[in-house]
Design an enzyme around this catalytic site. Structure first.
Site, PDB file in Angstrom:
ATOM      1  N   HIS A   2       0.824  -1.210   0.000  1.00 49.68           N
ATOM      2  CA  HIS A   2       0.000   0.000   0.000  1.00 49.68           C
ATOM      3  C   HIS A   2       0.862   1.267   0.000  1.00 49.68           C
ATOM      4  CE1 HIS A   2      -2.965  -3.087   0.694  1.00 49.68           C
ATOM      5  NE2 HIS A   2      -2.407  -3.387   1.856  1.00 49.68           N
ATOM      6  N   GLU A  15      -2.199   0.408   8.177  1.00 53.21           N
ATOM      7  CA  GLU A  15      -1.347  -0.678   7.701  1.00 53.21           C
ATOM      8  C   GLU A  15      -0.200  -0.164   6.854  1.00 53.21           C
ATOM      9  OE1 GLU A  15      -1.319  -4.561   4.763  1.00 53.21           O
ATOM     10  OE2 GLU A  15      -3.190  -3.446   5.014  1.00 53.21           O
ATOM     11  N   HIS A  34       2.914  -6.915   4.894  1.00 52.83           N
ATOM     12  CA  HIS A  34       1.541  -6.469   5.108  1.00 52.83           C
ATOM     13  C   HIS A  34       1.130  -6.740   6.553  1.00 52.83           C
ATOM     14  CE1 HIS A  34       0.194  -5.768   0.868  1.00 52.83           C
ATOM     15  NE2 HIS A  34       1.237  -6.548   0.620  1.00 52.83           N
ATOM     16  N   GLU A  64       1.718 -11.507   6.113  1.00 51.43           N
ATOM     17  CA  GLU A  64       0.719 -10.774   6.900  1.00 51.43           C
ATOM     18  C   GLU A  64       1.197 -10.867   8.343  1.00 51.43           C
ATOM     19  OE1 GLU A  64      -1.675  -8.986   5.826  1.00 51.43           O
ATOM     20  OE2 GLU A  64      -2.290  -9.733   3.853  1.00 51.43           O
TER      21      GLU A  64
END
Length: 260
Positions: free
Chosen positions: A56, A93, A146, A224
């Site tokens: 992101h 995040e 992430h 993650e």
């Protein structure tokens, strides 16, 4: 057609005998808005290029016209990028991903690696997953960072790895699985966080819908690092000291993979 990344010579891998150690502070934010390589040096990872993809970006939410554009990831069409999730207290995040990536970059550079980052700061937009993968494909190994946005009851980390897509991921499925296992073991040991109880199998989650994996030509996984929607995980993810341990654990997993 299958794309094979040239294997790293055994002589280079043989020098990866020293373990990562010590504690480092986050690397300074690079100037500019395009991916740049880190500094190479002497050490057990000299001659190795590692790509880090912090998921992101800080400006994504303000530019849906950019990140909502559809791109081809072989198995489907997907948005160019997304905004990511956040904790209940508003810790984004994208900020977590960038912080851990900067810490990891400094640790790997201290071991002599050349490090490629898919974005240069946490203030921009994108880049698209296709462009991110074009950067990571220039490395010997790649990790995308992430934090998940699962249900509040779910906790733990998981690692997404590519599956076989004939003519595309043939050469990277097995080494990517080995990379996933190495990072899983190091991450669990180093952070104390357990594998996710709501997704994956013992922390491993094969996926055929992730563009960053489908388009990869080098061993690559997406980590993650925890579930931002779970209070216990969020307490860890928002702690700078714990993020340092997370970066150290990722570095240890990458090094363990390269030493195989």
């Amino acid at each position: 057609m299958s794309h094979r990344k040239p294997s790293r010579p055994l002589a280079v891998l043989a020098v990866l005998a020293l373990a990562l150690a010590g504690c480092a502070s986050p690397a300074a934010t690079p100037a500019g808005g395009s991916p740049t390589p880190g500094r190479a040096g002497d050490g057990p990872l000299a001659g190795i290029t590692v790509a880090i993809d912090p998921g992101h970006n800080g400006g994504n939410a303000e530019h849906p016209e950019v990140i909502d554009a559809q791109v081809d990831v072989i198995t489907k069409k997907k948005p160019c990028d997304t905004t990511g999730t956040e904790t209940d207290d508003g810790y984004a995040e994208h900020a977590f991903n960038w912080d851990v990536a900067a810490r990891l970059r400094e640790l790997l550079e201290a071991q002599g690696a050349t490090v490629l980052m898919t974005r240069a700061d946490d203030n921009g937009v994108g880049p698209c997953i296709t462009d991110r993968t074009a950067t990571t494909n220039k490395a010997d190994v790649a990790v995308s960072i992430h934090a998940d946005g699962g249900s509040k009851e779910g906790h733990g980390f998981h690692i997404m790895e590519p599956v076989l897509i004939k003519g595309h991921t043939d050469d990277i499925v097995q080494p990517s699985h080995e990379l996933a296992l190495a990072i899983r073991d190091a991450y669990q040991d180093g952070t104390g966080l357990s594998p996710a109880n709501y997704i994956g199998d013992h922390g491993i989650n094969p996926r055929d819908d992730m563009g960053g994996l489908n388009l990869s030509e080098v061993p690559k996984v997406m980590v993650e690092c925890g579930n931002m929607r779970n209070k216990g995980d969020a307490d860890k993810l928002t702690d700078p000291g714990w993020r340092q341990r997370a970066a150290q654990s990722l570095a240890a997993g990458i090094t363990a993979f390269l030493k195989r």
